[in-house]
Motif scaffolding. Structure first.
Motif, PDB file in Angstrom:
ATOM      1  N   SER A 189      33.496  25.370  23.001  1.00 43.53           N
ATOM      2  CA  SER A 189      32.450  25.095  22.014  1.00 43.53           C
ATOM      3  C   SER A 189      31.489  26.162  21.977  1.00 43.53           C
ATOM      4  O   SER A 189      30.588  26.339  21.205  1.00 43.53           O
ATOM      5  CB  SER A 189      31.740  23.636  22.283  1.00 43.53           C
ATOM      6  N   SER A 190      31.231  26.874  23.249  1.00 44.77           N
ATOM      7  CA  SER A 190      30.294  27.882  23.304  1.00 44.77           C
ATOM      8  C   SER A 190      30.899  29.113  23.769  1.00 44.77           C
ATOM      9  O   SER A 190      31.619  28.718  25.223  1.00 44.77           O
ATOM     10  CB  SER A 190      28.918  27.476  23.921  1.00 44.77           C
ATOM     11  N   PHE A 191      30.966  30.250  23.596  1.00 46.75           N
ATOM     12  CA  PHE A 191      31.498  31.410  24.229  1.00 46.75           C
ATOM     13  C   PHE A 191      30.715  32.779  23.678  1.00 46.75           C
ATOM     14  O   PHE A 191      29.960  32.723  22.650  1.00 46.75           O
ATOM     15  CB  PHE A 191      32.981  31.581  24.085  1.00 46.75           C
ATOM     16  N   PHE A 192      30.707  33.746  24.726  1.00 45.61           N
ATOM     17  CA  PHE A 192      30.352  35.158  24.003  1.00 45.61           C
ATOM     18  C   PHE A 192      31.137  36.350  24.707  1.00 45.61           C
ATOM     19  O   PHE A 192      31.552  36.027  25.707  1.00 45.61           O
ATOM     20  CB  PHE A 192      28.878  35.217  24.491  1.00 45.61           C
ATOM     21  N   HIS A 193      31.291  37.447  23.887  1.00 43.60           N
ATOM     22  CA  HIS A 193      31.995  38.677  24.157  1.00 43.60           C
ATOM     23  C   HIS A 193      31.018  39.506  25.015  1.00 43.60           C
ATOM     24  O   HIS A 193      29.858  39.787  24.467  1.00 43.60           O
ATOM     25  CB  HIS A 193      32.773  39.047  23.024  1.00 43.60           C
ATOM     26  N   VAL A 194      31.549  40.176  26.188  1.00 40.78           N
ATOM     27  CA  VAL A 194      30.789  41.219  26.512  1.00 40.78           C
ATOM     28  C   VAL A 194      31.835  42.387  26.778  1.00 40.78           C
ATOM     29  O   VAL A 194      32.661  42.387  27.576  1.00 40.78           O
ATOM     30  CB  VAL A 194      30.365  40.820  28.094  1.00 40.78           C
ATOM     31  N   PRO A 195      31.555  43.577  25.849  1.00 42.41           N
ATOM     32  CA  PRO A 195      32.525  44.682  25.983  1.00 42.41           C
ATOM     33  C   PRO A 195      31.877  45.617  27.172  1.00 42.41           C
ATOM     34  O   PRO A 195      30.756  45.581  27.193  1.00 42.41           O
ATOM     35  CB  PRO A 195      32.108  45.059  24.500  1.00 42.41           C
ATOM     36  N   LYS A 218      23.472  43.386  30.372  1.00 43.04           N
ATOM     37  CA  LYS A 218      22.880  44.275  30.960  1.00 43.04           C
ATOM     38  C   LYS A 218      23.797  45.096  32.137  1.00 43.04           C
ATOM     39  O   LYS A 218      24.076  46.132  32.394  1.00 43.04           O
ATOM     40  CB  LYS A 218      21.326  43.834  31.556  1.00 43.04           C
ATOM     41  N   ILE A 219      24.441  43.912  32.959  1.00 40.94           N
ATOM     42  CA  ILE A 219      25.382  44.430  33.969  1.00 40.94           C
ATOM     43  C   ILE A 219      26.396  45.325  33.311  1.00 40.94           C
ATOM     44  O   ILE A 219      26.985  46.326  33.780  1.00 40.94           O
ATOM     45  CB  ILE A 219      25.930  43.186  34.677  1.00 40.94           C
ATOM     46  N   ALA A 220      27.068  44.690  32.237  1.00 40.95           N
ATOM     47  CA  ALA A 220      28.139  45.451  31.431  1.00 40.95           C
ATOM     48  C   ALA A 220      27.814  46.788  31.069  1.00 40.95           C
ATOM     49  O   ALA A 220      28.554  48.028  31.254  1.00 40.95           O
ATOM     50  CB  ALA A 220      28.853  44.502  30.596  1.00 40.95           C
ATOM     51  N   ALA A 221      26.469  46.930  30.598  1.00 38.43           N
ATOM     52  CA  ALA A 221      25.991  48.447  30.012  1.00 38.43           C
ATOM     53  C   ALA A 221      25.839  49.265  31.246  1.00 38.43           C
ATOM     54  O   ALA A 221      26.218  50.420  31.050  1.00 38.43           O
ATOM     55  CB  ALA A 221      24.687  47.891  29.212  1.00 38.43           C
ATOM     56  N   GLN A 222      25.080  48.796  32.120  1.00 43.22           N
ATOM     57  CA  GLN A 222      25.108  49.653  33.513  1.00 43.22           C
ATOM     58  C   GLN A 222      26.811  49.989  34.072  1.00 43.22           C
ATOM     59  O   GLN A 222      26.671  51.223  34.305  1.00 43.22           O
ATOM     60  CB  GLN A 222      24.261  48.967  34.538  1.00 43.22           C
ATOM     61  N   ALA A 223      27.484  49.178  34.216  1.00 45.64           N
ATOM     62  CA  ALA A 223      28.645  49.583  34.522  1.00 45.64           C
ATOM     63  C   ALA A 223      29.537  50.364  33.656  1.00 45.64           C
ATOM     64  O   ALA A 223      30.347  51.556  33.934  1.00 45.64           O
ATOM     65  CB  ALA A 223      29.753  48.037  34.633  1.00 45.64           C
ATOM     66  N   VAL A 259      36.161  44.620  36.174  1.00 47.07           N
ATOM     67  CA  VAL A 259      36.336  43.187  35.492  1.00 47.07           C
ATOM     68  C   VAL A 259      36.382  42.180  36.705  1.00 47.07           C
ATOM     69  O   VAL A 259      35.630  41.120  36.575  1.00 47.07           O
ATOM     70  CB  VAL A 259      37.454  42.995  34.784  1.00 47.07           C
ATOM     71  N   ASP A 260      37.090  42.458  37.638  1.00 45.48           N
ATOM     72  CA  ASP A 260      37.391  41.501  38.946  1.00 45.48           C
ATOM     73  C   ASP A 260      36.028  41.190  39.557  1.00 45.48           C
ATOM     74  O   ASP A 260      35.747  40.065  40.052  1.00 45.48           O
ATOM     75  CB  ASP A 260      38.343  42.275  39.860  1.00 45.48           C
ATOM     76  N   VAL A 261      35.150  42.290  39.841  1.00 48.45           N
ATOM     77  CA  VAL A 261      33.953  42.256  40.572  1.00 48.45           C
ATOM     78  C   VAL A 261      32.959  41.179  39.735  1.00 48.45           C
ATOM     79  O   VAL A 261      32.625  40.142  40.217  1.00 48.45           O
ATOM     80  CB  VAL A 261      33.354  43.549  40.830  1.00 48.45           C
ATOM     81  N   MET A 313      25.649  43.060  41.886  1.00 47.96           N
ATOM     82  CA  MET A 313      26.782  43.228  41.168  1.00 47.96           C
ATOM     83  C   MET A 313      27.163  44.763  40.941  1.00 47.96           C
ATOM     84  O   MET A 313      28.153  45.312  41.209  1.00 47.96           O
ATOM     85  CB  MET A 313      26.742  42.674  39.689  1.00 47.96           C
ATOM     86  N   MET A 314      25.916  45.648  40.670  1.00 53.48           N
ATOM     87  CA  MET A 314      26.263  46.903  40.445  1.00 53.48           C
ATOM     88  C   MET A 314      26.706  47.643  41.921  1.00 53.48           C
ATOM     89  O   MET A 314      27.483  48.446  41.835  1.00 53.48           O
ATOM     90  CB  MET A 314      25.030  47.596  40.152  1.00 53.48           C
ATOM     91  N   LYS A 315      25.956  47.216  42.904  1.00 49.99           N
ATOM     92  CA  LYS A 315      26.586  47.772  44.251  1.00 49.99           C
ATOM     93  C   LYS A 315      28.013  47.409  44.594  1.00 49.99           C
ATOM     94  O   LYS A 315      28.718  48.222  44.941  1.00 49.99           O
ATOM     95  CB  LYS A 315      25.572  47.160  45.301  1.00 49.99           C
ATOM     96  N   GLU A 316      28.325  46.138  44.305  1.00 53.64           N
ATOM     97  CA  GLU A 316      29.866  45.735  44.363  1.00 53.64           C
ATOM     98  C   GLU A 316      30.712  46.494  43.530  1.00 53.64           C
ATOM     99  O   GLU A 316      31.834  46.919  44.005  1.00 53.64           O
ATOM    100  CB  GLU A 316      30.015  44.127  44.046  1.00 53.64           C
ATOM    101  N   ILE A 317      30.441  46.784  42.323  1.00 52.25           N
ATOM    102  CA  ILE A 317      31.078  47.673  41.274  1.00 52.25           C
ATOM    103  C   ILE A 317      31.223  48.759  42.046  1.00 52.25           C
ATOM    104  O   ILE A 317      32.475  49.354  42.043  1.00 52.25           O
ATOM    105  CB  ILE A 317      30.490  47.560  40.044  1.00 52.25           C
TER     106      ILE A 317
END
Length: 576
Positions: free
Chosen positions: A150-156, A187-192, A68-70, A50-54
């Protein structure tokens, strides 16, 4: 005996059972550990991919939507979900996009959007409005499906302490996401976020350098986007266009440009044809400019050139045009100055060759004297041009010899007495008798005095006075030529000693080459002296110069020779 055997059998069975259970537990633990390791490796590989693609996708762009698209495109490899939604901050507005995997209702999407917006406001605490536009992608909506998230989570996504996007992964199933899956996405969001923050800092630094460079340009420069909106303008461009504002708008820019200059149309042509448009001469106020309108391309698009704006360079050619005009005027003057003596020489020569009648010796001598005088005049003009060329090239030389400046000034003043008498101008010579003999170039200093007296005669009206003075100073001699003429405007005084500069007099009506005072300055500086100008419009002008007398000696001229004619000393060269 049978009892003992039975006990042993039972004990053996129990022992084997216990051993089997122990081995089974160990095997189960090993399998679980293997599965966990495999899952960790899979998640780690997912993170790296993912990070390489980003990195590959965004390059040197801060387009959050691309990041976000990646993540969305690769999310299937990590979790199962019903929808994945994003709020992206772009141009100070929030954009909402949802990718639908399982058919859900419109109400389901509204619930997710509201929850995301509230989460954004809780973090940023600003007054953003809930986005009205929705970009729905993927499976078709099914309003008969009453399932809820019924289940969800937010990633900023956070760039330098600013929330630039919120990504929400949701499912109609309860407890659909594991802690490991959520942790991996966090973790991916934090690295991005960290990568985007670093990139923003680098781009901000480079933008600062670029803006400093643009701001320091002598040429005017501004940029507009494809819609014609002003994005950058430097101080030089604001000065050229007369825009006083610190942050001008496109309207201010268009108002400053002349109505005859179809700026919008030229920008559109540069964008449509993807080529530079050059305007060779455009007059803005009192200045003349070359204008270059250049399309700016997106460096991240390699397949086809995409225009993202237009840069406009204003190059001031007022001075070049002025110099060209002065050179043209100089050429015309020189043609006139040389044509007159040539005509006189030609006519006088023909008169001697084919006289209308016998010529007396006195008449022949007069004609020959006229020819010699006109030839000398031509040589003086040519010498003036050659001296100017040598000065410009740093090759001008002087030849200092012991000389009497008192005698030289008196002699030059006498030459102009007749011309002054015709204009009813009084020439006064005031030379300090204590002026010493010292080394200077009598030919070129004579030329200096000639030019100064000649200029004063041109600019002084009838009844005026010209005063020529010379006096010793500490280590030097000061020579000054003052007149009661028209004077020189302050705004033109700095041009006086430049090449080809000609200032019109009050009533003299004549023109010159524009090289006289340029030569004066060059000759004096070649001697190690300085030239000074004092002038007030309507009250006259004084031009003075100094000559160093550090080498002054009690010079005695050989018998029968005037000190100003003693053989030349070592030449002195003027260097730039």
């Amino acid at each position: 005996m049978l009892i003992i055997i039975s006990v042993i059998a039972i004990a053996t069975t129990i022992i084997f059972g216990i051993v089997a259970i122990v081995y089974s537990l160990r095997e189960e633990k090993a399998i679980k550990q293997l599965v966990d390791n495999e899952l960790k490796q899979k998640q780690r590989l997912f993170e790296i991919t993912m990070m390489k693609e980003i990195q590959d996708r965004i390059g040197y762009s801060l387009e959050i939507g691309k990041v976000v698209d990646v993540i969305v495109e690769s999310l299937d490899a990590l979790v199962s979900y019903s929808t994945v939604s994003s709020l992206v901050l772009q141009d100070n507005l929030l954009k909402f996009t949802v990718h639908v995997k399982d058919p859900v209702s419109k109400q389901y999407i509204e619930t997710i959007k509201t929850a995301m917006f509230q989460s954004y406001l809780a973090i940023e605490a600003n007054t953003m409005q809930l986005p009205e536009d929705e970009n729905i992608m993927g499976a078709a909506l099914d309003d008969l499906n009453h399932a809820t998230p019924s289940s969800f989570f937010h990633v900023p996504l956070i760039v330098n302490d600013r929330v630039v996007s919120i990504l929400t992964v949701a499912s109609t199933k309860q407890n659909n996401f594991t802690e490991a899956e959520m942790t991996t996405l966090y973790k991916i969001a934090a690295q991005a976020s960290e990568a985007l923050s670093r990139l923003e800092n680098i781009l901000t630094l480079e933008e600062g350098k670029l803006m400093a460079m643009i701001g320091s340009l002598v040429d005017g420069l501004f940029m507009v986007d494809p819609n014609g909106q002003l994005t950058i303008i430097n101080d030089a461009a604001k000065d050229f266009l007369g825009i006083p504002k610190d942050n001008p708008s496109t309207i201010d820019l268009l108002s400053a440009l002349p109505n005859s200059y179809d700026f919008s149309n030229k920008i559109q042509r540069a964008i449509n044809h993807k080529r530079v448009i050059e305007e060779k001469e455009v007059t803005l106020g009192e200045k003349i400019f070359q204008i270059f309108i250049t399309p700016v391309f997106d460096v991240n698009v390699t397949t086809e050139k995409k225009v993202i704006g237009v840069s406009v360079l204003l190059h001031d050619i007022t001075l070049e045009k002025s110099v060209a005009k002065m050179k043209e005027d100089f050429t015309n003057v020189m043609v006139h100055e040389l044509r007159s003596p040539l005509t006189a020489i030609k006519a006088s020569s023909e008169l001697i060759i084919n006289p209308p009648g016998p010529l007396t010796e006195e008449e022949k001598n007069k004609i020959l004297t006229l020819i010699a005088g006109q030839a000398r005049r031509m040589l003086d003009e040519v010498a003036l041009i050659l001296d100017a060329a040598k000065l410009e090239a740093g090759l001008f030389t002087i030849q200092k010899i012991p000389g009497d400046l008192k005698h030289l000034i008196a002699e030059r003043a006498q030459i102009f007495q007749a011309a002054a008498h015709e204009k009813f101008i009084n020439i006064i010579v005031d030379i300090d008798p204590s002026l010493p003999l010292f080394n200077f170039d009598p030919i070129h200093i004579g030329q200096v005095v000639n030019n100064l007296i000649s200029n004063s005669l041109k600019f002084t009206s009838s009844g005026g006075t010209i005063k020529i003075s010379a006096k010793p100073a500490i280590g030097s001699v000061i020579v000054a030529v003052s007149d009661t003429g028209a004077g020189i405007p302050k705004e033109k005084q700095h041009l006086l000693f430049t090449k080809f500069t000609q200032l019109s007099g009050a009533d003299h009506g004549s023109v010159g080459t524009g090289l006289g005072l340029y030569i004066v300055k060059g000759v004096v500086e070649a001697h190690g002296g300085t030239v000074n100008l004092e002038s007030e419009e309507g009250r006259g002008t004084t031009i003075s110069f100094t000559l160093p007398i550090d080498n002054a000696k009690a010079v005695t001229a050989p018998t029968g020779q005037h000190p100003a004619l003693i053989s030349a000393a070592k030449p002195q060269r003027l260097t730039n």
